[in-house]
Write a protein that holds these residues in place. Sequence first.
Motif, mmCIF file in Angstrom:
data_model
loop_
_atom_site.group_PDB
_atom_site.id
_atom_site.type_symbol
_atom_site.label_atom_id
_atom_site.label_comp_id
_atom_site.label_asym_id
_atom_site.label_seq_id
_atom_site.Cartn_x
_atom_site.Cartn_y
_atom_site.Cartn_z
ATOM 1 N N ALA A 172 0.859 -1.177 0.000
ATOM 2 C CA ALA A 172 0.000 0.000 0.000
ATOM 3 C C ALA A 172 0.893 1.224 0.000
ATOM 4 O O ALA A 172 1.959 1.241 0.623
ATOM 5 C CB ALA A 172 -0.916 0.004 1.223
ATOM 6 N N TRP A 173 0.472 2.243 -0.738
ATOM 7 C CA TRP A 173 1.223 3.491 -0.848
ATOM 8 C C TRP A 173 0.608 4.527 0.095
ATOM 9 O O TRP A 173 -0.600 4.769 0.055
ATOM 10 C CB TRP A 173 1.199 4.003 -2.284
ATOM 11 C CG TRP A 173 1.793 5.368 -2.479
ATOM 12 C CD1 TRP A 173 1.138 6.519 -2.835
ATOM 13 C CD2 TRP A 173 3.176 5.727 -2.361
ATOM 14 N NE1 TRP A 173 2.033 7.570 -2.938
ATOM 15 C CE2 TRP A 173 3.286 7.106 -2.653
ATOM 16 C CE3 TRP A 173 4.329 5.011 -2.030
ATOM 17 C CZ2 TRP A 173 4.500 7.779 -2.625
ATOM 18 C CZ3 TRP A 173 5.536 5.687 -2.010
ATOM 19 C CH2 TRP A 173 5.626 7.045 -2.306
ATOM 20 N N VAL A 174 1.455 5.121 0.943
ATOM 21 C CA VAL A 174 1.011 6.141 1.888
ATOM 22 C C VAL A 174 1.728 7.437 1.552
ATOM 23 O O VAL A 174 2.921 7.591 1.863
ATOM 24 C CB VAL A 174 1.308 5.734 3.344
ATOM 25 C CG1 VAL A 174 0.760 6.784 4.313
ATOM 26 C CG2 VAL A 174 0.711 4.356 3.649
ATOM 27 N N PRO A 175 1.066 8.389 0.885
ATOM 28 C CA PRO A 175 1.733 9.647 0.531
ATOM 29 C C PRO A 175 2.170 10.400 1.778
ATOM 30 O O PRO A 175 1.494 10.376 2.814
ATOM 31 C CB PRO A 175 0.653 10.428 -0.232
ATOM 32 C CG PRO A 175 -0.336 9.395 -0.676
ATOM 33 C CD PRO A 175 -0.322 8.343 0.391
ATOM 34 N N ALA A 176 3.298 11.077 1.683
ATOM 35 C CA ALA A 176 3.797 11.890 2.797
ATOM 36 C C ALA A 176 3.023 13.188 2.868
ATOM 37 O O ALA A 176 2.597 13.740 1.840
ATOM 38 C CB ALA A 176 5.280 12.167 2.614
ATOM 39 N N TYR A 177 2.840 13.699 4.081
ATOM 40 C CA TYR A 177 2.246 15.014 4.243
ATOM 41 C C TYR A 177 3.242 16.092 3.799
ATOM 42 O O TYR A 177 4.446 15.986 4.054
ATOM 43 C CB TYR A 177 1.867 15.247 5.702
ATOM 44 C CG TYR A 177 0.714 14.412 6.176
ATOM 45 C CD1 TYR A 177 -0.574 14.654 5.742
ATOM 46 C CD2 TYR A 177 0.927 13.343 7.075
ATOM 47 C CE1 TYR A 177 -1.651 13.878 6.175
ATOM 48 C CE2 TYR A 177 -0.136 12.570 7.507
ATOM 49 C CZ TYR A 177 -1.407 12.832 7.058
ATOM 50 O OH TYR A 177 -2.454 12.065 7.467
ATOM 51 N N TRP A 178 2.741 17.111 3.123
ATOM 52 C CA TRP A 178 3.598 18.219 2.740
ATOM 53 C C TRP A 178 4.100 18.942 3.983
ATOM 54 O O TRP A 178 3.376 19.102 4.964
ATOM 55 C CB TRP A 178 2.818 19.215 1.873
ATOM 56 C CG TRP A 178 2.680 18.801 0.446
ATOM 57 C CD1 TRP A 178 2.225 17.620 -0.033
ATOM 58 C CD2 TRP A 178 2.997 19.585 -0.697
ATOM 59 N NE1 TRP A 178 2.231 17.610 -1.402
ATOM 60 C CE2 TRP A 178 2.696 18.804 -1.846
ATOM 61 C CE3 TRP A 178 3.490 20.879 -0.879
ATOM 62 C CZ2 TRP A 178 2.879 19.269 -3.143
ATOM 63 C CZ3 TRP A 178 3.665 21.346 -2.175
ATOM 64 C CH2 TRP A 178 3.369 20.558 -3.287
ATOM 65 N N GLN A 179 5.351 19.356 3.934
ATOM 66 C CA GLN A 179 5.948 20.159 5.002
ATOM 67 C C GLN A 179 6.096 21.591 4.511
ATOM 68 O O GLN A 179 6.727 21.832 3.476
ATOM 69 C CB GLN A 179 7.317 19.586 5.396
ATOM 70 C CG GLN A 179 7.259 18.146 5.859
ATOM 71 C CD GLN A 179 6.481 17.973 7.146
ATOM 72 O OE1 GLN A 179 6.636 18.762 8.082
ATOM 73 N NE2 GLN A 179 5.639 16.948 7.200
ATOM 74 N N PHE A 180 5.522 22.537 5.222
ATOM 75 C CA PHE A 180 5.553 23.945 4.787
ATOM 76 C C PHE A 180 6.511 24.744 5.640
ATOM 77 O O PHE A 180 6.806 24.382 6.768
ATOM 78 C CB PHE A 180 4.151 24.555 4.885
ATOM 79 C CG PHE A 180 3.193 23.961 3.893
ATOM 80 C CD1 PHE A 180 3.157 24.429 2.582
ATOM 81 C CD2 PHE A 180 2.340 22.935 4.241
ATOM 82 C CE1 PHE A 180 2.274 23.885 1.650
ATOM 83 C CE2 PHE A 180 1.475 22.387 3.328
ATOM 84 C CZ PHE A 180 1.429 22.854 2.048
#
Length: 320
Positions: free
Chosen positions: A312-320
């Motif tokens: 399963a692919w879990v996209p990373a949360y964007w870091q701002f």
Amino acid sequence: MLTAAAGASSLLMPAAGAYSQAAPVAPSSDKQRNVGHYHFRIGDIDATVLSDGLIGGPPQIYASDAPEEELQEVLRRAFLPTDRLTLNLNTLLIEANGRRILLEAGAGQTMGPQGGRIFENLKSAGLQPEDIDVIVVSHTHPDHVGNLRTADGGRAFPRATVFAPRADWDFFVRNDPDLSYMPVPEDFRRNFAAAIKRSVEPVADGIELYEAGTEIVPGLHTLAASGHTPGMATFLVHSGNGQLLLTADLAYHPIINVGRPWLLGPDRDKDTALASRRRIFDMAAADQIPVLGFHYPFPGLGRMLKTDQAYAWVPAYWQF
């Protein structure tokens, strides 16, 4: 490998309005549409994903053995068009030991009009092509080498030393490759092979050929992942406790190539390619290594989880 080679773009680039399903939500402004670089860190290494734009084509090419009805249902459930799959071109710039190293050169205009954005994204990140010291490509398909050549035939990155897998160079560049394994018309195959030779011509005299397993520079290892091409490699970037695994073309899109063992049509040796995918994905999942997918939705960062049947692919949360 993306699916719109020079001279054959009409084959895989449907006209506006051709989608049979609702298209993804469109950007609300030109500013949003032009966002194409994403900065983060890998230990002490500065890293930036630089988009070279988009390519795409019929979904069946990217999942060649998928039952058509099942493939369409998977796409519908992901709210994606069923007649065209859009793929991203996510190159990675790392800055380590005083050098700027670009992993994958991108497609340029070799595979359709939506490629070639890396130069504007470099500029928006405060850099020019002459600031790049090293370029390492995972394999020599046009979407990975197309930007090595300028429109007038010169070197697009004038100072960069270019590294390419030896087995790919022998197969695609030194010979006339047999591409009959690709599920596309013959004229597409001819254009595809010609695009490779044109793209690498400006750098051929100074090319550095490597064997998968080589450490290119400290902090950048290549890992064997043959099957898609004879010499394709994946990349492991590491610094201190930080790691990032770049999976090249082990999979095109997480919706159809991560959770299911469907085969990629452009894989030269499909059984070997599937074995490479499983081996590298197993490593990423077991060691919990962050992953960058070259063709995944921008910026292509996330993690692999092992499931009972696949991944399963879990996209990373964007870091701002």
